[in-house]
Motif scaffolding. Structure first.
Motif, PDB file in Angstrom:
ATOM      1  N   LEU A   1      43.449  46.936  40.738  1.00  0.00           N
ATOM      2  CA  LEU A   1      44.597  46.022  41.226  1.00  0.00           C
ATOM      3  C   LEU A   1      45.840  45.970  40.732  1.00  0.00           C
ATOM      4  CD1 LEU A   1      42.203  43.154  42.146  1.00  0.00           C
ATOM      5  CD2 LEU A   1      42.766  44.607  43.714  1.00  0.00           C
ATOM      6  N   PRO A   2      47.005  46.316  41.260  1.00  0.00           N
ATOM      7  CA  PRO A   2      48.276  46.297  40.690  1.00  0.00           C
ATOM      8  C   PRO A   2      48.407  44.748  40.397  1.00  0.00           C
ATOM      9  CG  PRO A   2      48.433  46.483  42.994  1.00  0.00           C
ATOM     10  CD  PRO A   2      47.110  46.550  42.678  1.00  0.00           C
ATOM     11  N   THR A   3      48.252  43.973  41.284  1.00  0.00           N
ATOM     12  CA  THR A   3      48.456  42.432  40.889  1.00  0.00           C
ATOM     13  C   THR A   3      47.006  41.807  41.666  1.00  0.00           C
ATOM     14  OG1 THR A   3      49.636  42.323  43.075  1.00  0.00           O
ATOM     15  CG2 THR A   3      51.014  42.471  41.018  1.00  0.00           C
ATOM     16  N   TYR A   4      46.680  40.445  41.267  1.00  0.00           N
ATOM     17  CA  TYR A   4      45.960  39.997  41.893  1.00  0.00           C
ATOM     18  C   TYR A   4      45.952  39.338  43.229  1.00  0.00           C
ATOM     19  CZ  TYR A   4      42.770  39.551  38.007  1.00  0.00           C
ATOM     20  OH  TYR A   4      41.780  39.635  36.837  1.00  0.00           O
ATOM     21  N   GLY A   5      44.840  39.548  44.216  1.00  0.00           N
ATOM     22  CA  GLY A   5      44.780  39.121  45.597  1.00  0.00           C
ATOM     23  C   GLY A   5      43.319  38.471  45.439  1.00  0.00           C
ATOM     24  N   LEU A   6      42.250  39.190  45.863  1.00  0.00           N
ATOM     25  CA  LEU A   6      41.084  38.825  45.922  1.00  0.00           C
ATOM     26  C   LEU A   6      40.142  39.696  44.673  1.00  0.00           C
ATOM     27  CD1 LEU A   6      40.065  38.678  49.587  1.00  0.00           C
ATOM     28  CD2 LEU A   6      40.901  36.849  48.153  1.00  0.00           C
ATOM     29  N   VAL A   7      39.643  39.193  44.053  1.00  0.00           N
ATOM     30  CA  VAL A   7      38.641  40.055  43.371  1.00  0.00           C
ATOM     31  C   VAL A   7      36.935  39.607  43.297  1.00  0.00           C
ATOM     32  CG1 VAL A   7      38.984  38.464  41.199  1.00  0.00           C
ATOM     33  CG2 VAL A   7      38.463  40.766  40.951  1.00  0.00           C
ATOM     34  N   TYR A   8      36.213  40.599  43.212  1.00  0.00           N
ATOM     35  CA  TYR A   8      34.869  40.299  43.466  1.00  0.00           C
ATOM     36  C   TYR A   8      34.058  40.543  42.235  1.00  0.00           C
ATOM     37  CZ  TYR A   8      35.598  40.197  48.338  1.00  0.00           C
ATOM     38  OH  TYR A   8      35.728  39.922  49.721  1.00  0.00           O
ATOM     39  N   ALA A   9      33.350  39.758  41.664  1.00  0.00           N
ATOM     40  CA  ALA A   9      32.412  40.089  40.601  1.00  0.00           C
ATOM     41  C   ALA A   9      31.981  41.149  40.506  1.00  0.00           C
ATOM     42  CB  ALA A   9      31.460  38.791  40.226  1.00  0.00           C
ATOM     43  N   ARG A  10      31.340  41.660  41.448  1.00  0.00           N
ATOM     44  CA  ARG A  10      30.471  43.029  41.672  1.00  0.00           C
ATOM     45  C   ARG A  10      30.746  43.569  43.002  1.00  0.00           C
ATOM     46  NH1 ARG A  10      27.476  39.116  39.431  1.00  0.00           N
ATOM     47  NH2 ARG A  10      26.246  39.565  37.591  1.00  0.00           N
ATOM     48  N   ARG A  11      30.668  44.928  43.249  1.00  0.00           N
ATOM     49  CA  ARG A  11      31.118  45.424  44.517  1.00  0.00           C
ATOM     50  C   ARG A  11      29.831  45.241  45.471  1.00  0.00           C
ATOM     51  NH1 ARG A  11      32.158  51.814  44.658  1.00  0.00           N
ATOM     52  NH2 ARG A  11      34.110  51.071  43.439  1.00  0.00           N
ATOM     53  N   GLY A  12      30.122  44.893  46.819  1.00  0.00           N
ATOM     54  CA  GLY A  12      29.155  44.164  47.399  1.00  0.00           C
ATOM     55  C   GLY A  12      28.886  42.861  47.614  1.00  0.00           C
ATOM     56  N   ASP A  13      29.506  41.963  46.738  1.00  0.00           N
ATOM     57  CA  ASP A  13      29.277  40.653  46.882  1.00  0.00           C
ATOM     58  C   ASP A  13      29.866  40.097  47.921  1.00  0.00           C
ATOM     59  OD1 ASP A  13      28.136  40.687  44.370  1.00  0.00           O
ATOM     60  OD2 ASP A  13      29.826  39.663  43.252  1.00  0.00           O
ATOM     61  N   PRO A  14      29.222  39.076  48.713  1.00  0.00           N
ATOM     62  CA  PRO A  14      29.751  38.473  49.872  1.00  0.00           C
ATOM     63  C   PRO A  14      30.930  37.747  50.156  1.00  0.00           C
ATOM     64  CG  PRO A  14      27.869  37.257  49.170  1.00  0.00           C
ATOM     65  CD  PRO A  14      28.063  38.332  48.235  1.00  0.00           C
ATOM     66  N   ALA A  15      31.364  37.251  48.723  1.00  0.00           N
ATOM     67  CA  ALA A  15      32.277  36.100  48.387  1.00  0.00           C
ATOM     68  C   ALA A  15      33.471  36.619  47.466  1.00  0.00           C
ATOM     69  CB  ALA A  15      32.168  34.641  48.712  1.00  0.00           C
ATOM     70  N   PRO A  16      34.572  36.477  47.221  1.00  0.00           N
ATOM     71  CA  PRO A  16      35.329  36.948  46.154  1.00  0.00           C
ATOM     72  C   PRO A  16      35.264  35.783  45.081  1.00  0.00           C
ATOM     73  CG  PRO A  16      36.733  36.238  48.007  1.00  0.00           C
ATOM     74  CD  PRO A  16      35.638  36.331  48.583  1.00  0.00           C
ATOM     75  N   VAL A  17      35.556  35.777  44.049  1.00  0.00           N
ATOM     76  CA  VAL A  17      35.660  35.175  42.905  1.00  0.00           C
ATOM     77  C   VAL A  17      37.097  34.351  43.152  1.00  0.00           C
ATOM     78  CG1 VAL A  17      35.655  34.480  40.464  1.00  0.00           C
ATOM     79  CG2 VAL A  17      34.220  36.062  41.279  1.00  0.00           C
ATOM     80  N   ARG A  18      37.074  33.047  43.040  1.00  0.00           N
ATOM     81  CA  ARG A  18      38.367  32.465  42.948  1.00  0.00           C
ATOM     82  C   ARG A  18      38.551  31.491  41.740  1.00  0.00           C
ATOM     83  NH1 ARG A  18      40.200  32.862  47.784  1.00  0.00           N
ATOM     84  NH2 ARG A  18      38.496  33.148  49.683  1.00  0.00           N
ATOM     85  N   ALA A  19      39.957  31.543  41.144  1.00  0.00           N
ATOM     86  CA  ALA A  19      40.262  30.622  39.880  1.00  0.00           C
ATOM     87  C   ALA A  19      39.931  29.263  39.987  1.00  0.00           C
ATOM     88  CB  ALA A  19      41.787  30.936  39.566  1.00  0.00           C
TER      89      ALA A  19
END
Length: 204
Positions: A141-159
């Motif tokens: 990622l060049p900058t943060y948008g959504l990030v997933y802990a693992r590929r295939g996770d159903p929901a992104p991690v949020r700060a």
């Protein structure tokens, strides 16, 4: 550069949190968010338990040397997501392995595209692959948008909405002799140790 709140949240999600000591995939006694005896006190033994607050405090303290190692290894500026992914990888594979990893050499040669793909070289045991893919995707990622802990996770991690727990200062080892260290720093590890011992004795 430091680990961002979102990077910390992603790493915490990858590690999970177990409040009773267990053996990890290679047989090492572990507790909380990936804490082992090798990370420093307290030593992890069979039957040990933590409260959630103790586990969070241990995680905050354990992170410090790994983040420092990543900062020292990367000689050139990198995007925040790449730095955070490096901290996650370093926490998982160890500081010495990270320092000699090909992704560090590539990043220091300003070859970030290949450095990103080099995360996937750390693919053993096979159960780690989804985590490694998540770290690779985060690093890309060049900058943060959504990030997933693992590929295939159903929901992104949020700060987290509130600031992350700050790591307490580690006590001066000469405190018993000099009595000069800051009282809060001096007592933190002692309180944690006593709480863990109490939990073990009472079965809490």
């Amino acid at each position: 550069m430091d680990l961002s709140p979102l990077g910390r949240a992603a790493l915490a999600a990858r590690e999970g949190c177990r409040l009773r000591a267990y053996r990890d995939s290679v047989g090492v006694w572990t507790i909380g968010r990936g804490h082992t005896s090798a990370a420093g006190p307290p030593a992890v033994i069979d039957g040990m338990t933590l409260t959630q607050a103790e586990a969070d405090a241990l995680f905050a303290a354990d992170l410090l040397p790994y983040v420092a190692s990543v900062r020292a290894a990367l000689a050139k500026p990198v995007p925040q997501p790449f730095f955070d992914a490096c901290c996650s990888l370093c926490f998982n594979i160890g500081q010495a392995n990270f320092a000699h990893a090909s992704l560090v050499r590539l990043a220091n040669a300003s070859d970030l595209p290949h450095a990103v793909e080099a995360f996937l070289l750390w693919d053993r045991p096979t159960a780690i692959l989804a985590r490694r893919q998540g770290e690779r995707d985060q690093a890309a990622l060049p900058t943060y948008g959504l990030v997933y802990a693992r590929r295939g996770d159903p929901a992104p991690v949020r700060a987290p909405e509130r600031p992350a727990l700050a790591a307490p200062a580690r006590p001066d080892p000469l405190v018993p002799m000099t009595g000069t260290a800051d009282a809060a720093a001096e007592s933190w590890w002692l309180r944690l140790r006593d709480a863990i011992r109490h939990n073990m004795q009472t079965g809490a």
